[in-house]
Design a protein around this motif. Structure first.
Motif, PDB file in Angstrom:
ATOM      1  N   PHE A   1       0.831  -1.202   0.000  1.00 51.76           N
ATOM      2  CA  PHE A   1       0.000   0.000   0.000  1.00 51.76           C
ATOM      3  C   PHE A   1       0.870   1.258   0.000  1.00 51.76           C
ATOM      4  O   PHE A   1       0.567   2.228  -0.684  1.00 51.76           O
ATOM      5  N   ALA A   2       1.939   1.258   0.796  1.00 50.96           N
ATOM      6  CA  ALA A   2       2.812   2.432   0.885  1.00 50.96           C
ATOM      7  C   ALA A   2       3.505   2.711  -0.449  1.00 50.96           C
ATOM      8  O   ALA A   2       3.570   3.858  -0.900  1.00 50.96           O
ATOM      9  N   ILE A   3       4.017   1.670  -1.083  1.00 54.88           N
ATOM     10  CA  ILE A   3       4.692   1.833  -2.380  1.00 54.88           C
ATOM     11  C   ILE A   3       3.741   2.434  -3.405  1.00 54.88           C
ATOM     12  O   ILE A   3       4.070   3.408  -4.091  1.00 54.88           O
ATOM     13  N   LEU A   4       2.543   1.842  -3.515  1.00 51.19           N
ATOM     14  CA  LEU A   4       1.597   2.330  -4.524  1.00 51.19           C
ATOM     15  C   LEU A   4       1.042   3.694  -4.145  1.00 51.19           C
ATOM     16  O   LEU A   4       0.763   4.512  -5.025  1.00 51.19           O
ATOM     17  N   HIS A   5       0.885   3.962  -2.859  1.00 52.79           N
ATOM     18  CA  HIS A   5       0.421   5.280  -2.445  1.00 52.79           C
ATOM     19  C   HIS A   5       1.432   6.350  -2.824  1.00 52.79           C
ATOM     20  O   HIS A   5       1.085   7.392  -3.364  1.00 52.79           O
ATOM     21  N   LYS A   6       2.690   6.100  -2.550  1.00 57.85           N
ATOM     22  CA  LYS A   6       3.707   7.129  -2.817  1.00 57.85           C
ATOM     23  C   LYS A   6       4.042   7.261  -4.293  1.00 57.85           C
ATOM     24  O   LYS A   6       4.112   8.377  -4.830  1.00 57.85           O
ATOM     25  N   TYR A   7       4.269   6.151  -4.976  1.00 58.76           N
ATOM     26  CA  TYR A   7       4.777   6.203  -6.345  1.00 58.76           C
ATOM     27  C   TYR A   7       3.763   5.844  -7.411  1.00 58.76           C
ATOM     28  O   TYR A   7       3.938   6.208  -8.570  1.00 58.76           O
ATOM     29  N   GLY A   8       2.738   5.088  -7.050  1.00 59.51           N
ATOM     30  CA  GLY A   8       1.856   4.546  -8.076  1.00 59.51           C
ATOM     31  C   GLY A   8       2.593   3.481  -8.869  1.00 59.51           C
ATOM     32  O   GLY A   8       3.757   3.180  -8.621  1.00 59.51           O
ATOM     33  N   GLY A   9       1.904   2.879  -9.819  1.00 64.21           N
ATOM     34  CA  GLY A   9       2.508   1.851 -10.648  1.00 64.21           C
ATOM     35  C   GLY A   9       1.827   0.514 -10.434  1.00 64.21           C
ATOM     36  O   GLY A   9       0.672   0.445 -10.009  1.00 64.21           O
ATOM     37  N   VAL A  10       2.572  -0.542 -10.726  1.00 65.92           N
ATOM     38  CA  VAL A  10       2.066  -1.904 -10.651  1.00 65.92           C
ATOM     39  C   VAL A  10       2.872  -2.655  -9.601  1.00 65.92           C
ATOM     40  O   VAL A  10       4.103  -2.615  -9.634  1.00 65.92           O
ATOM     41  N   TYR A  11       2.199  -3.317  -8.683  1.00 69.97           N
ATOM     42  CA  TYR A  11       2.868  -4.219  -7.765  1.00 69.97           C
ATOM     43  C   TYR A  11       2.520  -5.644  -8.177  1.00 69.97           C
ATOM     44  O   TYR A  11       1.349  -5.960  -8.408  1.00 69.97           O
ATOM     45  N   ALA A  12       3.536  -6.514  -8.256  1.00 73.94           N
ATOM     46  CA  ALA A  12       3.309  -7.927  -8.565  1.00 73.94           C
ATOM     47  C   ALA A  12       4.199  -8.784  -7.674  1.00 73.94           C
ATOM     48  O   ALA A  12       5.400  -8.524  -7.546  1.00 73.94           O
ATOM     49  N   ASP A  13       3.609  -9.810  -7.052  1.00 76.96           N
ATOM     50  CA  ASP A  13       4.403 -10.783  -6.319  1.00 76.96           C
ATOM     51  C   ASP A  13       5.420 -11.425  -7.263  1.00 76.96           C
ATOM     52  O   ASP A  13       5.196 -11.481  -8.486  1.00 76.96           O
ATOM     53  N   LEU A  14       6.479 -11.939  -6.696  1.00 73.69           N
ATOM     54  CA  LEU A  14       7.519 -12.571  -7.521  1.00 73.69           C
ATOM     55  C   LEU A  14       7.061 -13.858  -8.193  1.00 73.69           C
ATOM     56  O   LEU A  14       7.691 -14.305  -9.149  1.00 73.69           O
ATOM     57  N   ASP A  15       5.981 -14.445  -7.717  1.00 78.44           N
ATOM     58  CA  ASP A  15       5.497 -15.649  -8.394  1.00 78.44           C
ATOM     59  C   ASP A  15       4.489 -15.319  -9.497  1.00 78.44           C
ATOM     60  O   ASP A  15       3.865 -16.210 -10.062  1.00 78.44           O
ATOM     61  N   ILE A  16       4.352 -14.037  -9.813  1.00 80.12           N
ATOM     62  CA  ILE A  16       3.540 -13.607 -10.942  1.00 80.12           C
ATOM     63  C   ILE A  16       4.491 -13.109 -12.024  1.00 80.12           C
ATOM     64  O   ILE A  16       5.223 -12.149 -11.826  1.00 80.12           O
ATOM     65  N   GLN A  17       4.447 -13.776 -13.144  1.00 81.32           N
ATOM     66  CA  GLN A  17       5.338 -13.424 -14.252  1.00 81.32           C
ATOM     67  C   GLN A  17       4.500 -12.933 -15.423  1.00 81.32           C
ATOM     68  O   GLN A  17       3.524 -13.575 -15.811  1.00 81.32           O
ATOM     69  N   ALA A  18       4.864 -11.823 -15.982  1.00 80.77           N
ATOM     70  CA  ALA A  18       4.158 -11.297 -17.147  1.00 80.77           C
ATOM     71  C   ALA A  18       4.468 -12.165 -18.364  1.00 80.77           C
ATOM     72  O   ALA A  18       5.624 -12.529 -18.590  1.00 80.77           O
ATOM     73  N   VAL A  19       3.440 -12.492 -19.121  1.00 74.31           N
ATOM     74  CA  VAL A  19       3.637 -13.236 -20.363  1.00 74.31           C
ATOM     75  C   VAL A  19       3.330 -12.360 -21.572  1.00 74.31           C
ATOM     76  O   VAL A  19       3.581 -12.755 -22.709  1.00 74.31           O
ATOM     77  N   GLU A  20       2.776 -11.190 -21.312  1.00 73.47           N
ATOM     78  CA  GLU A  20       2.584 -10.177 -22.352  1.00 73.47           C
ATOM     79  C   GLU A  20       2.557  -8.822 -21.667  1.00 73.47           C
ATOM     80  O   GLU A  20       2.494  -8.735 -20.439  1.00 73.47           O
ATOM     81  N   ARG A  21       2.582  -7.760 -22.459  1.00 74.09           N
ATOM     82  CA  ARG A  21       2.582  -6.408 -21.890  1.00 74.09           C
ATOM     83  C   ARG A  21       1.271  -6.153 -21.143  1.00 74.09           C
ATOM     84  O   ARG A  21       0.238  -6.684 -21.500  1.00 74.09           O
ATOM     85  N   ILE A  22       1.352  -5.328 -20.117  1.00 75.77           N
ATOM     86  CA  ILE A  22       0.190  -5.057 -19.282  1.00 75.77           C
ATOM     87  C   ILE A  22      -0.499  -3.742 -19.618  1.00 75.77           C
ATOM     88  O   ILE A  22      -1.451  -3.358 -18.949  1.00 75.77           O
ATOM     89  N   ASP A  23      -0.059  -3.067 -20.662  1.00 76.64           N
ATOM     90  CA  ASP A  23      -0.619  -1.754 -21.002  1.00 76.64           C
ATOM     91  C   ASP A  23      -2.144  -1.777 -21.147  1.00 76.64           C
ATOM     92  O   ASP A  23      -2.833  -0.893 -20.638  1.00 76.64           O
ATOM     93  N   ALA A  24      -2.674  -2.778 -21.852  1.00 75.72           N
ATOM     94  CA  ALA A  24      -4.122  -2.835 -22.079  1.00 75.72           C
ATOM     95  C   ALA A  24      -4.874  -3.005 -20.759  1.00 75.72           C
ATOM     96  O   ALA A  24      -5.968  -2.464 -20.583  1.00 75.72           O
ATOM     97  N   LEU A  25      -4.299  -3.726 -19.826  1.00 73.53           N
ATOM     98  CA  LEU A  25      -4.912  -3.935 -18.522  1.00 73.53           C
ATOM     99  C   LEU A  25      -5.000  -2.623 -17.736  1.00 73.53           C
ATOM    100  O   LEU A  25      -5.960  -2.380 -17.010  1.00 73.53           O
ATOM    101  N   LEU A  26      -4.008  -1.766 -17.907  1.00 72.47           N
ATOM    102  CA  LEU A  26      -3.929  -0.514 -17.156  1.00 72.47           C
ATOM    103  C   LEU A  26      -4.648   0.641 -17.847  1.00 72.47           C
ATOM    104  O   LEU A  26      -4.946   1.652 -17.199  1.00 72.47           O
ATOM    105  N   GLU A  27      -4.924   0.503 -19.126  1.00 69.88           N
ATOM    106  CA  GLU A  27      -5.501   1.585 -19.925  1.00 69.88           C
ATOM    107  C   GLU A  27      -6.769   2.148 -19.288  1.00 69.88           C
ATOM    108  O   GLU A  27      -7.723   1.416 -19.009  1.00 69.88           O
ATOM    109  N   GLY A  28      -6.752   3.451 -19.039  1.00 67.68           N
ATOM    110  CA  GLY A  28      -7.920   4.148 -18.513  1.00 67.68           C
ATOM    111  C   GLY A  28      -8.212   3.895 -17.044  1.00 67.68           C
ATOM    112  O   GLY A  28      -9.222   4.367 -16.523  1.00 67.68           O
ATOM    113  N   GLN A  29      -7.363   3.164 -16.353  1.00 73.13           N
ATOM    114  CA  GLN A  29      -7.591   2.826 -14.951  1.00 73.13           C
ATOM    115  C   GLN A  29      -6.825   3.769 -14.024  1.00 73.13           C
ATOM    116  O   GLN A  29      -5.763   4.257 -14.376  1.00 73.13           O
TER     117      GLN A  29
END
Length: 199
Positions: free
Chosen positions: A94-122
């Motif tokens: 919560f502190a990281i996203l509150h201060k900087y914003g962005g995406v937080y992902a646990d280390l056991d979550i690996q991106a298999v494609e870009r996340i831009d569409a997921l974040l679009e307009g959010q």
């Protein structure tokens, strides 16, 4: 002050408090140290490879505590008193996203494609899983989003309610958490999010 991440080449993150624009292109992950276990050692590279135009931050326990001490000193006593490291990691998200914003992902979550569409307009992204409801394993927001502000504000009140559903029954040792204020929208707190594994 700004924070530097182990995987960011020493770059300093911009602080965009009160941002109303798109979710910043920053990927945050965390581990105890910069020495990742073999099972997760490839994950930062996978995120960076797919998101070369994003800033990548690998936060260590030391950096997370410094973030709380520098930017949320009113929370430090609660943070230090947590009996479980997982509670500190949950609060740190919560502190990281509150201060900087962005995406937080646990280390056991690996991106298999870009996340831009997921974040679009959010401005806030809290994925829902069928087995546990909202999850904090992957979250995204603009800096200073009201949800992150409220979650941080309520952490001290819920410090003793963490993982109550998973804990064995015991006699109440602490007063019940404060009743929700009907004027405020409900917030899902670390007490009701998945726990029991490291980020």
């Amino acid at each position: 002050g700004g924070a530097t991440g182990a995987g960011a080449g020493g770059s300093v993150l911009p602080t965009t408090v009160g941002a109303q624009g798109p979710i910043p292109r920053i990927i945050h992950q965390m581990y105890r140290t910069t020495e990742l276990p073999e099972d997760w050692a490839h994950v930062p590279h996978a995120w960076k490879q797919l998101h070369a135009d994003y800033t990548y931050m690998l936060w260590t326990d030391e950096q997370l505590r410094q973030l709380i001490a520098d930017d949320y000193p009113w929370l430090l006593a609660t943070y230090d008193a947590y009996p479980h490291d997982t509670q500190r990691w949950d609060a740190s998200r919560f502190a990281i996203l509150h201060k900087y914003g962005g995406v937080y992902a646990d280390l056991d979550i690996q991106a298999v494609e870009r996340i831009d569409a997921l974040l679009e307009g959010q401005q806030l992204l809290l994925p829902h899983t069928p087995n546990v409801g909202l999850t904090n394993a992957l979250m995204a927001s603009v800096a200073a989003h009201p949800f992150m502000s409220e979650a941080l504000r309520l952490l001290p009140a819920y410090a003793h309610a963490w993982c109550a559903a998973a804990a064995p029954p015991r006699a109440p040792a602490h007063p019940p958490p404060p009743k929700p204020d009907p004027a405020r929208p409900p917030a899902c707190l670390p007490a009701c999010l998945p726990v029991g594994r490291h980020p």
